[in-house]
Scaffold this active site. Structure first.
Site, mmCIF file in Angstrom:
data_model
loop_
_atom_site.group_PDB
_atom_site.id
_atom_site.type_symbol
_atom_site.label_atom_id
_atom_site.label_comp_id
_atom_site.label_asym_id
_atom_site.label_seq_id
_atom_site.Cartn_x
_atom_site.Cartn_y
_atom_site.Cartn_z
ATOM 1 N N CYS A 69 0.850 -1.194 0.000
ATOM 2 C CA CYS A 69 0.000 0.000 0.000
ATOM 3 C C CYS A 69 0.887 1.245 0.000
ATOM 4 C CB CYS A 69 -0.908 -0.008 1.223
ATOM 5 S SG CYS A 69 -1.984 1.444 1.320
ATOM 6 N N CYS A 73 0.676 4.918 6.814
ATOM 7 C CA CYS A 73 0.046 4.783 8.132
ATOM 8 C C CYS A 73 1.037 4.151 9.122
ATOM 9 C CB CYS A 73 -1.212 3.925 8.042
ATOM 10 S SG CYS A 73 -2.372 4.481 6.775
ATOM 11 N N CYS A 76 0.513 0.379 10.297
ATOM 12 C CA CYS A 76 0.117 -0.663 9.349
ATOM 13 C C CYS A 76 1.304 -1.449 8.790
ATOM 14 C CB CYS A 76 -0.674 -0.045 8.203
ATOM 15 S SG CYS A 76 -1.375 -1.294 7.084
ATOM 16 N N CYS A 113 -16.680 -9.897 4.842
ATOM 17 C CA CYS A 113 -16.021 -8.613 4.610
ATOM 18 C C CYS A 113 -14.693 -8.821 3.895
ATOM 19 C CB CYS A 113 -15.801 -7.901 5.921
ATOM 20 S SG CYS A 113 -17.338 -7.710 6.819
ATOM 21 N N CYS A 144 -19.434 -6.552 2.908
ATOM 22 C CA CYS A 144 -18.765 -5.330 3.344
ATOM 23 C C CYS A 144 -17.389 -5.310 2.708
ATOM 24 C CB CYS A 144 -18.641 -5.311 4.870
ATOM 25 S SG CYS A 144 -17.703 -3.891 5.501
ATOM 26 N N CYS A 204 -19.466 1.930 7.965
ATOM 27 C CA CYS A 204 -18.736 1.277 9.047
ATOM 28 C C CYS A 204 -17.487 2.116 9.291
ATOM 29 C CB CYS A 204 -18.382 -0.151 8.634
ATOM 30 S SG CYS A 204 -17.357 -1.048 9.795
ATOM 31 N N ARG A 276 -17.970 -2.593 17.504
ATOM 32 C CA ARG A 276 -17.201 -3.806 17.225
ATOM 33 C C ARG A 276 -15.879 -3.817 17.974
ATOM 34 N NH1 ARG A 276 -17.736 -3.814 12.429
ATOM 35 N NH2 ARG A 276 -19.509 -5.216 12.583
#
Length: 345
Positions: A69, A73, A76, A113, A144, A204, A276
């Protein structure tokens, strides 16, 4: 305890929940200042007005494209800019996704998901994901996805494909955001959520605690979520999983009681949303998880992996649910509500 905190709760009586979208930071800070027992009493009381207190929604998450990616972040392992040992993988083929979805359904999951490590999907990649959504829907499951930032048109296409939920976390507060991520802005997150909401896809959205933020940042992030035009239908609250090779490896861990307080405040601010308990459960004791459920968490992931991090084994979850008297199988929502529950971290 401050006078403002006292005015927000009464140990003997809790008023029926009203949905608000005008919470001030002062009011939310006052909730955090409540005695622990009073805060959990208020959260559990509101929780019981909207949900069965002994049911937890269970979902399955599959990484359909892992690694490389371009975002930076700090938490991550999938960032190409970090040194975590996560191999780059291509987008999974459709037949493999269908196989994983069928297995999840056989194990009791009612929704599936799919997450892809993209800054934003290309239209070509979106075509492939749409094929996956249609196939999973064909199995009778809710869907999702979390794919990064979207355009307005891409959001509309996902709606046309029948997508039930889109996950796009705020991660942290607007004030602390630049310390965690520099390759996108907080407003970029809000823009994608607005496109998703305008396309009439269930939202979400939550965040991560334990990234070195202050309590004021937890207050600010929860304020952003609670004051959206519509509360997110699902609010994932993650505890940072520290991964070697990421900039946040080695930060001071969040106190479990502070994490539980954050769950309780989220429940009070967004009383009709699923809260969640997401990443970080392998680092939590059974007692911490039990208190999170008492504080209003009513959704988890099922299975031994959550994207690239470990998740508690399925049999351990079932043993814990049995000890707590929790039913982990929830029927799909009534057809006339249009509501579903999602499963993204």
């Amino acid at each position: 305890m401050s006078e403002s905190a006292q005015s927000l709760t009464s140990p003997s009586e809790t008023a029926p929940a009203t949905l608000r979208h005008d919470w001030s930071k002062h009011e939310i800070s006052a909730l955090f200042e409540l005695p622990f027992n009073d805060l959990l009493f208020q959260a559990q009381s509101l929780h019981r007005q909207n949900f069965d207190p002994n049911q937890v929604q269970v979902s399955t998450l599959l990484s359909i494209k892992t690694g490389a990616c371009p975002e930076d972040c700090g938490y991550c392992s999938q960032s190409a800019k970090n040194d975590a040992e996560v191999e780059r993988e291509r987008l999974l083929p459709l037949d493999e996704v269908i196989e994983k979805a069928q297995l999840a359904k056989d194990n009791g999951a009612s929704r599936f998901c799919m997450g892809a490590a993209w800054r934003n999907p290309t239209d070509k990649n979106l075509d492939k994901v749409i094929d996956m959504i249609i196939a999973v829907k064909g199995l009778g499951m809710e869907t999702c996805v979390t794919l990064g930032m979207l355009t307005e048109q891409q959001s509309k296409r996902l709606k046309e494909a029948g997508l039930d939920y889109y996950n796009h976390n705020l991660d942290t507060s607007p004030e602390y955001y630049g310390d965690i991520i520099t390759t996108r802005t907080f407003q970029d997150r809000l823009d994608t959520l607005a496109y998703v909401r305008d396309a009439d896809i269930n939202v979400c959205s939550g965040g991560i605690f334990g990234m070195g933020e202050q309590q004021s940042d937890r207050v600010s992030m929860l304020q952003q979520l609670a004051n959206m035009p519509q509360h997110p239908d699902s609010v994932p609250i993650n505890m940072l999983v520290q991964i070697e090779g990421t900039p946040l490896h080695g930060v001071d861990e969040i106190d479990p009681l502070d994490f539980i307080r954050s769950i309780a405040v989220a429940r009070i601010l967004m009383p009709e949303s699923y809260v969640r308990l997401s990443a970080g459960r392998t680092e939590m004791s059974d007692e911490t998880q039990a208190l999170c459920f008492l504080a209003g968490a009513n959704s988890i992931f099922y299975g031994d992996r959550l994207l690239t991090t470990d998740n508690p084994e399925e049999n351990h979850d079932q043993q814990l649910f049995s000890r707590l008297g929790i039913n982990s199988k929830i029927a799909p929502p009534p057809a006339d509500t249009g509501k579903a529950t999602c499963a993204c971290s």
